[in-house]
Motif scaffolding. Structure first.
Motif, PDB file in Angstrom:
ATOM      1  N   ILE A   1      53.331  40.213  46.419  1.00 11.85           N
ATOM      2  CA  ILE A   1      52.038  39.603  46.116  1.00 11.85           C
ATOM      3  C   ILE A   1      51.018  40.134  47.121  1.00 11.85           C
ATOM      4  N   ILE A   2      49.970  40.752  46.618  1.00  8.43           N
ATOM      5  CA  ILE A   2      48.938  41.354  47.448  1.00  8.43           C
ATOM      6  C   ILE A   2      47.708  40.451  47.435  1.00  8.43           C
ATOM      7  N   ARG A   3      47.247  40.065  48.607  1.00  9.00           N
ATOM      8  CA  ARG A   3      46.069  39.211  48.720  1.00  9.00           C
ATOM      9  C   ARG A   3      44.893  40.019  49.262  1.00  9.00           C
ATOM     10  N   PHE A   4      43.717  39.758  48.723  1.00 13.19           N
ATOM     11  CA  PHE A   4      42.511  40.446  49.175  1.00 13.19           C
ATOM     12  C   PHE A   4      41.310  39.550  48.920  1.00 13.19           C
ATOM     13  N   PRO A   5      40.262  39.687  49.720  1.00 11.19           N
ATOM     14  CA  PRO A   5      39.107  38.790  49.584  1.00 11.19           C
ATOM     15  C   PRO A   5      38.297  39.063  48.320  1.00 11.19           C
ATOM     16  N   ASN A   6      37.854  37.994  47.689  1.00 12.99           N
ATOM     17  CA  ASN A   6      36.943  38.091  46.547  1.00 12.99           C
ATOM     18  C   ASN A   6      35.626  37.430  46.949  1.00 12.99           C
ATOM     19  N   PRO A   7      34.629  38.241  47.323  1.00 18.49           N
ATOM     20  CA  PRO A   7      33.371  37.663  47.823  1.00 18.49           C
ATOM     21  C   PRO A   7      32.620  36.853  46.776  1.00 18.49           C
ATOM     22  N   TYR A   8      32.888  37.123  45.483  1.00 21.11           N
ATOM     23  CA  TYR A   8      32.187  36.380  44.436  1.00 21.11           C
ATOM     24  C   TYR A   8      32.678  34.941  44.346  1.00 21.11           C
ATOM     25  N   GLN A   9      33.940  34.716  44.722  1.00 21.28           N
ATOM     26  CA  GLN A   9      34.515  33.383  44.619  1.00 21.28           C
ATOM     27  C   GLN A   9      34.778  32.746  45.984  1.00 21.28           C
ATOM     28  N   SER A  10      34.445  33.454  47.053  1.00 19.03           N
ATOM     29  CA  SER A  10      34.616  32.952  48.427  1.00 19.03           C
ATOM     30  C   SER A  10      36.062  32.514  48.687  1.00 19.03           C
ATOM     31  N   ARG A  11      36.989  33.270  48.165  1.00 14.31           N
ATOM     32  CA  ARG A  11      38.406  32.991  48.385  1.00 14.31           C
ATOM     33  C   ARG A  11      39.198  34.266  48.150  1.00 14.31           C
ATOM     34  N   ASP A  12      40.478  34.215  48.479  1.00 14.28           N
ATOM     35  CA  ASP A  12      41.329  35.374  48.231  1.00 14.28           C
ATOM     36  C   ASP A  12      41.718  35.460  46.766  1.00 14.28           C
TER      37      ASP A  12
ATOM     38  N   LEU B   1      44.300  57.606  36.836  1.00 16.36           N
ATOM     39  CA  LEU B   1      43.459  58.072  37.939  1.00 16.36           C
ATOM     40  C   LEU B   1      42.473  56.996  38.388  1.00 16.36           C
ATOM     41  N   GLY B   2      41.817  56.324  37.433  1.00 13.12           N
ATOM     42  CA  GLY B   2      40.839  55.297  37.792  1.00 13.12           C
ATOM     43  C   GLY B   2      39.759  55.860  38.698  1.00 13.12           C
ATOM     44  N   LEU B   3      39.483  55.176  39.787  1.00 18.25           N
ATOM     45  CA  LEU B   3      38.527  55.654  40.787  1.00 18.25           C
ATOM     46  C   LEU B   3      39.218  56.411  41.916  1.00 18.25           C
ATOM     47  N   GLY B   4      40.514  56.631  41.794  1.00 18.14           N
ATOM     48  CA  GLY B   4      41.209  57.530  42.712  1.00 18.14           C
ATOM     49  C   GLY B   4      41.806  56.894  43.945  1.00 18.14           C
ATOM     50  N   TYR B   5      41.762  55.573  44.070  1.00 15.28           N
ATOM     51  CA  TYR B   5      42.190  54.958  45.329  1.00 15.28           C
ATOM     52  C   TYR B   5      43.699  55.005  45.526  1.00 15.28           C
ATOM     53  N   THR B   6      44.479  54.899  44.460  1.00 11.20           N
ATOM     54  CA  THR B   6      45.934  55.030  44.603  1.00 11.20           C
ATOM     55  C   THR B   6      46.299  56.453  45.013  1.00 11.20           C
TER      56      THR B   6
ATOM     57  N   LEU C   1      34.845  47.667  44.639  1.00 13.16           N
ATOM     58  CA  LEU C   1      34.800  46.492  45.506  1.00 13.16           C
ATOM     59  C   LEU C   1      36.195  45.939  45.766  1.00 13.16           C
ATOM     60  N   PHE C   2      37.118  46.204  44.817  1.00 12.17           N
ATOM     61  CA  PHE C   2      38.481  45.688  44.931  1.00 12.17           C
ATOM     62  C   PHE C   2      39.456  46.860  44.849  1.00 12.17           C
ATOM     63  N   THR C   3      39.856  47.390  45.979  1.00 11.47           N
ATOM     64  CA  THR C   3      40.749  48.559  45.991  1.00 11.47           C
ATOM     65  C   THR C   3      42.027  48.325  46.786  1.00 11.47           C
ATOM     66  N   HIS C   4      42.128  47.190  47.460  1.00 11.44           N
ATOM     67  CA  HIS C   4      43.255  46.971  48.376  1.00 11.44           C
ATOM     68  C   HIS C   4      44.593  47.032  47.648  1.00 11.44           C
ATOM     69  N   ALA C   5      44.701  46.390  46.503  1.00  8.69           N
ATOM     70  CA  ALA C   5      45.975  46.373  45.789  1.00  8.69           C
ATOM     71  C   ALA C   5      46.351  47.762  45.279  1.00  8.69           C
ATOM     72  N   GLU C   6      45.347  48.538  44.832  1.00  7.09           N
ATOM     73  CA  GLU C   6      45.626  49.898  44.358  1.00  7.09           C
ATOM     74  C   GLU C   6      46.129  50.777  45.511  1.00  7.09           C
ATOM     75  N   GLU C   7      45.570  50.587  46.691  1.00  7.06           N
ATOM     76  CA  GLU C   7      46.027  51.339  47.859  1.00  7.06           C
ATOM     77  C   GLU C   7      47.425  50.882  48.291  1.00  7.06           C
ATOM     78  N   GLU C   8      47.668  49.578  48.225  1.00 11.38           N
ATOM     79  CA  GLU C   8      48.993  49.058  48.575  1.00 11.38           C
ATOM     80  C   GLU C   8      50.054  49.554  47.609  1.00 11.38           C
TER      81      GLU C   8
END
Length: 236
Positions: free
Chosen positions: A216-227, A74-79, A46-53
């Motif tokens: 600083i990498i920002r990405f949405p957190n749907p559980y908290q309704s904020r970045d 390796l994790g889930l491989g997104y990097t 659900l949270f991969t943006h920072a790993e890709e960045e």
């Protein structure tokens, strides 16, 4: 429809209980994959943006046209997958200490497993990144002793929150200098952290590298309704 929750893999490892779970996210109505070690969540699809960045920012700082890249964790491989989107990458070695995590990819249990396993540029290597980083010779015959144009690290939660206390020495001038010996001249070291920029660590990086940035990498957190935020350090 997917099950609400399913444990795809569970294993006792030397670091503790490692599990791979898939569940239906009630907010997005999509499957998400999670990796958990003991009581700590290591990774979520659900949270991969920072790993890709981490990969995109790290490789953007490299000026060469043909790149040999190493990913720690390796994790889930997104990097790794994000790094392979750069057409300059001719080889990608991924060091992962847990054989189970490699197996998940090779058995296609995770979303990017098939993609990474079938990319001829990508090689999974079962080894400990921190042990490799502090020694001059490669750990195994499969891990070349060649120098890398970029080393991308995503293992510990942050510079102060480690999965293993043995990792602490890496985040010192001496530890980074040993790792730097595996880089080509002008090579780049980039690292993900779940914490805000650590000013003390930035100063340590500046003692070893010429140019240092903390993004600083920002990405949405749907559980908290904020970045939410993470940090990617890039040192050249």
């Amino acid at each position: 429809m997917s099950r609400l929750f399913e444990e795809l893999s569970f294993r006792e490892t030397r670091l503790g209980e490692l599990s791979l779970r898939r569940r239906l996210c009630t907010l997005t109505h999509k499957d998400i994959y999670e990796v958990k070690l003991n009581d700590e969540f290591l990774m979520s699809s659900l949270f991969t943006h920072a790993e890709e960045e981490l990969a995109l920012l790290g490789l953007a700082a490299v000026k060469e046209n043909e790149l040999d890249v190493l990913v720690g964790g390796l994790g889930l491989g997104y990097t790794a997958a994000a790094a392979l989107t750069d057409s300059r990458v001719r080889s990608l070695n991924v060091i992962e200490t847990m054989s189970d995590v490699i197996d998940w990819h090779q058995q296609w249990l995770v979303p990017l497993g098939q993609q990474l396993s079938e990319d001829q540029r990508c090689q999974f290597i079962e080894a400990d990144f921190f042990t490799w980083a502090r020694q001059e010779k490669s750990l195994t015959a499969e891990l070349p002793g060649d120098l890398y144009h970029a080393i991308l690290l995503d293992i510990d939660h942050s510079t102060q929150h480690w999965l293993n206390d043995d990792h602490a020495g890496f985040y010192s001038v001496e530890g980074l200098q040993k790792m730097q010996s595996h880089l080509q001249p002008g090579g780049v070291f980039a690292m993900w952290s779940n914490d805000p920029p650590d000013d003390d660590f930035v100063m340590i990086l500046k003692d070893v590298f010429c140019n240092v940035d903390a993004h600083i990498i920002r990405f949405p957190n749907p559980y908290q309704s904020r970045d939410a935020t993470a940090t990617v350090y890039v040192a050249r």
